[in-house]
Design an enzyme around this catalytic site. Structure first.
Site, mmCIF file in Angstrom:
data_model
loop_
_atom_site.group_PDB
_atom_site.id
_atom_site.type_symbol
_atom_site.label_atom_id
_atom_site.label_comp_id
_atom_site.label_asym_id
_atom_site.label_seq_id
_atom_site.Cartn_x
_atom_site.Cartn_y
_atom_site.Cartn_z
ATOM 1 N N PRO A 193 0.738 -1.339 -0.019
ATOM 2 C CA PRO A 193 -0.133 -0.023 -0.036
ATOM 3 C C PRO A 193 0.854 1.312 -0.027
ATOM 4 O O PRO A 193 2.106 1.413 0.541
ATOM 5 C CB PRO A 193 -1.102 0.084 1.296
ATOM 6 N N ASN A 194 0.253 2.178 -0.862
ATOM 7 C CA ASN A 194 0.868 3.698 -0.705
ATOM 8 C C ASN A 194 1.981 3.610 -1.784
ATOM 9 O O ASN A 194 2.523 4.823 -2.160
ATOM 10 C CB ASN A 194 1.141 4.279 0.717
ATOM 11 N N ARG B 234 5.176 10.852 -2.576
ATOM 12 C CA ARG B 234 4.958 10.515 -1.009
ATOM 13 C C ARG B 234 6.316 10.847 -0.182
ATOM 14 O O ARG B 234 7.159 9.745 -0.356
ATOM 15 C CB ARG B 234 4.462 9.374 -0.872
ATOM 16 N N TYR C 197 11.442 8.368 0.769
ATOM 17 C CA TYR C 197 11.214 7.557 -0.221
ATOM 18 C C TYR C 197 11.775 7.986 -1.437
ATOM 19 O O TYR C 197 12.193 7.012 -2.596
ATOM 20 C CB TYR C 197 9.952 7.062 -0.344
ATOM 21 N N ASN D 95 8.147 -5.761 -1.444
ATOM 22 C CA ASN D 95 7.899 -4.574 -0.733
ATOM 23 C C ASN D 95 6.639 -4.519 -0.006
ATOM 24 O O ASN D 95 5.707 -4.065 -0.509
ATOM 25 C CB ASN D 95 8.355 -3.286 -1.202
ATOM 26 N N ALA E 115 3.503 -1.111 4.677
ATOM 27 C CA ALA E 115 2.973 -1.130 6.018
ATOM 28 C C ALA E 115 2.408 -2.516 6.444
ATOM 29 O O ALA E 115 2.566 -2.793 7.578
ATOM 30 C CB ALA E 115 1.721 -0.358 6.122
ATOM 31 N N GLU F 232 12.893 -9.565 0.667
ATOM 32 C CA GLU F 232 11.975 -8.457 1.180
ATOM 33 C C GLU F 232 12.778 -7.319 1.147
ATOM 34 O O GLU F 232 13.961 -7.107 1.351
ATOM 35 C CB GLU F 232 11.773 -8.698 2.891
ATOM 36 N N HIS G 280 12.833 -3.006 1.438
ATOM 37 C CA HIS G 280 12.401 -1.547 1.888
ATOM 38 C C HIS G 280 13.187 -0.541 1.367
ATOM 39 O O HIS G 280 14.654 -0.637 1.565
ATOM 40 C CB HIS G 280 12.319 -1.702 3.553
ATOM 41 N N ARG H 40 13.965 4.251 11.825
ATOM 42 C CA ARG H 40 12.711 4.782 12.207
ATOM 43 C C ARG H 40 11.910 4.385 13.256
ATOM 44 O O ARG H 40 12.512 3.942 14.275
ATOM 45 C CB ARG H 40 11.790 4.663 10.635
HETATM 46 C C1 DQA Z 1 8.400 0.592 3.318
HETATM 47 C C2 DQA Z 1 8.572 0.823 4.883
HETATM 48 C C3 DQA Z 1 7.429 0.706 5.708
HETATM 49 O O1 DQA Z 1 7.484 0.759 6.994
HETATM 50 C C4 DQA Z 1 6.353 1.859 5.043
HETATM 51 O O2 DQA Z 1 5.067 1.496 5.732
HETATM 52 C C5 DQA Z 1 6.115 1.751 3.634
HETATM 53 C C6 DQA Z 1 7.443 1.745 2.959
HETATM 54 C C7 DQA Z 1 9.954 1.161 2.591
HETATM 55 O O3 DQA Z 1 10.063 0.702 1.249
HETATM 56 O O4 DQA Z 1 10.644 1.770 3.382
HETATM 57 O O5 DQA Z 1 5.062 2.088 3.113
HETATM 58 O O6 DQA Z 1 8.228 -0.633 3.055
#
Ligand code: DQA
Length: 149
Positions: free
Chosen positions: A15-16, A23, A28, A79, A82, A103, A105, A112
């Site tokens: 998501p997002n 964003r 990011y 990825n 959240a 995985e 990020h 963080r």
């Molecule tokens: C994320 C890190 C997560 O904590 C966050 O909720 C994201 C992006 C990252 O790519 O750094 O949406 O996965």
């Protein structure tokens, strides 16, 4: 003689991440998700692999993509965004997938908030890349190629 198919790798985004580039760019970066898809396709071509690239804001849809990967892919780069920190459903789906899982990020989640330090997905992942920006996707695909070799 039949031509060998390239190994297909699923690259899944949670998501997002559709808002990547707009964003919180201070966290990011400015690359968009389309840029990430282009980067993954270039890395895959370099490795003689093919990628199927998806993003979803819906947990169940990500589970469905992981189920599809059982038949269609040799590895998964994910990825989970959240859902990393909340989703037993995504962990269970990944546990039903046999190939390598990496995985990714974009940000360094360990630098963080404390709630980002725990990952359900890490219980299944063969490797975790965090804090390398969108280059993490390139590194993850290269790691999958190594694990499949
Ligand atoms: C994320 C890190 C997560 O904590 C966050 O909720 C994201 C992006 C990252 O790519 O750094 O949406 O996965």
């Amino acid at each position: 003689m039949p031509v060998a198919q390239p190994a297909t790798i699923y690259v899944l985004n949670g998501p997002n991440l559709n808002l990547l580039g707009r964003r919180q760019p201070e966290i990011y970066g400015r690359d968009t998700l389309a840029d990430v898809a282009t980067l993954c396709a270039a890395t895959a071509a370099d490795l003689g692999m093919a990628v199927v690239f998806h993003q979803s804001n819906h947990e169940g849809e990500i589970v469905d993509h992981i189920h599809a990967a059982r038949e269609a892919a040799l590895g998964i780069v994910i990825n989970p965004a959240a859902y990393t920190h909340t989703s037993v459903a995504i962990l269970d789906a990944l546990n039903a997938f046999d190939g390598p899982v990496i995985e990714v990020h974009i940000s360094n989640v360990h630098k963080r908030e404390a709630f980002r330090h725990h990952s359900y997905v890490s219980l299944r992942a063969d490797g975790v890349i965090a804090g390398c920006g969108v280059q993490g996707y390139d590194l993850a695909l290269r790691r999958i190629a190594t694990l499949l070799a």
